[in-house]
Design an enzyme around this catalytic site. Structure first.
Site, short mmCIF file in Angstrom:
data_model
loop_
_atom_site.label_atom_id
_atom_site.label_comp_id
_atom_site.label_asym_id
_atom_site.label_seq_id
_atom_site.Cartn_x
_atom_site.Cartn_y
_atom_site.Cartn_z
N SER A 1 44.97 36.62 41.22
CA SER A 1 45.15 35.40 40.40
C SER A 1 45.63 35.68 38.86
O SER A 1 46.57 34.62 38.68
CB SER A 1 43.90 34.64 40.12
N ASP B 1 32.07 39.91 29.33
CA ASP B 1 31.47 38.63 30.34
C ASP B 1 32.19 37.51 30.38
O ASP B 1 32.14 36.88 29.21
CB ASP B 1 30.15 38.63 30.10
N GLY B 2 32.99 37.30 31.39
CA GLY B 2 33.62 35.82 31.53
C GLY B 2 32.88 34.74 31.28
O GLY B 2 33.37 33.75 30.99
N ASP C 1 35.58 32.84 39.46
CA ASP C 1 35.41 33.39 40.91
C ASP C 1 34.77 34.78 40.72
O ASP C 1 35.31 35.77 41.17
CB ASP C 1 36.57 33.61 41.57
N HIS D 1 37.15 36.35 35.83
CA HIS D 1 36.92 37.55 36.81
C HIS D 1 38.15 37.90 37.26
O HIS D 1 38.44 37.69 38.42
CB HIS D 1 35.90 37.20 37.80
N HIS E 1 43.85 31.30 46.42
CA HIS E 1 45.08 31.44 45.52
C HIS E 1 46.23 30.46 45.96
O HIS E 1 46.93 29.80 45.41
CB HIS E 1 45.69 32.80 45.75
N GLU F 1 37.63 40.79 32.17
CA GLU F 1 37.15 41.65 33.35
C GLU F 1 36.21 42.83 32.63
O GLU F 1 36.53 43.59 31.87
CB GLU F 1 38.41 42.40 33.88
#
EC number: 2.1.1.266
Length: 285
Positions: A100, A148-149, A169, A42, A19, A118
């Protein structure tokens, strides 16, 4: 598949590194008036109660943000990161940690946009509810996908603004995440070669964790930065997280110097034994 919960690790040493890099990168994007998009593959729940059931179970934040919380004289990169966390913690007590999505929303201007992925159904539901509490501006700027990212990010690149940052991430609980992360960066660069791609990965005793940064460094890109933070020696049983890394494609040109100044202090503050260390490499065209 859905055993991982972001809240277990909120504010730990890995979040601090990730971060701090994210906040600096967003501040750099804000130097130009042109709008940009941020894609978070994510996202998690967005905001975490550090005294709640999940984060309080192992209290990992105590060896992360907790160690920076009362520190004076922090280097600028770390100082700015801690100031962002203070926005959610009026007074002296550390009770909440923004993930984030919230740190990104704090940086966005009116015309900038945030796209969140997510897959975890509970996390996604909490993320939506948390976002609704932020008001109209955040709702207008943000779109949440319960998908699904890795796959979903492709359809969003390049962003209409032709400026943007992609944060990748995953939890890496599934070892296929390492391969999928590498492929996501490759596919992203095909669609949006000038974008910034920030990849977080864990330092664990797994072959894939060692190979991922090596494969990333071999990508045909002119500008990249790779920073790692080790906080303790690997455990004897081969389990557990002993550090983490951030690999950034097309990083802000200011990031390397900021990390050169910040990483010695961060390593000292977050060290859990005498094996704590950091590495910092970059390639600039």
């Amino acid at each position: 598949m859905f055993s991982y919960r972001h809240a277990f690790h909120a504010g730990n040493h890995a979040d601090v590194l990730k971060h701090a890099v994210l906040v600096h990168s967003l501040d750099y994007l804000n130097r130009k008036d042109a709008p940009y998009w941020v894609v978070d593959t994510h996202a998690g729940a967005g905001l975490y109660a550090l005294d709640g059931e999940w984060a309080g179970k192992n209290a990992e934040f105590e060896d992360g943000i907790g160690r920076l919380w009362q520190s004076d004289g922090l280097p600028p990169l770390l100082h700015e990161y801690v100031q962002r966390i203070r926005r959610y913690n009026p007074g002296q007590r550390l009770r909440h940690y923004p993930g984030s999505p919230w740190l990104t929303l704090d940086s966005l201007r009116e015309r900038d946009r945030l796209r969140l992925f997510e897959m975890h159904p509970t996390e996604s539901e909490v993320l939506v509810k948390n976002l609704e509490q932020l008001g109209r501006t955040a709702l207008r700027q943000t779109t949440i996908y319960g998908a699904d990212g890795f796959e979903g990010m492709k359809a969003l690149l390049p962003p209409p603004t032709r400026r943007g940052l992609v944060l990748i991430d995953p939890s890496y609980e599934d070892k296929q995440d390492y391969k999928r992360t590498l492929n996501a960066v490759k596919e992203g660069l095909k669609r949006f070669a000038t974008g910034t791609y920030a990849v977080w990965y864990p330092l664990v005793q797994r072959r894939e964790a060692t190979e991922l940064p090596r494969h990333l460094e071999s990508l045909p890109v002119k500008n990249w930065l790779h920073v790692t933070l080790t906080v303790k020696k690997p455990s004897g049983d081969g389990f557990g997280l002993h550090g983490s890394g951030m690999y950034v494609v097309n990083p802000p040109w200011t990031l390397h110097a900021a990390l050169q100044e910040a990483m010695p202090a961060l390593t000292r503050l977050l060290a859990q034994d005498d094996r704590a260390s950091f590495t910092l490499q970059h390639r600039a065209a």
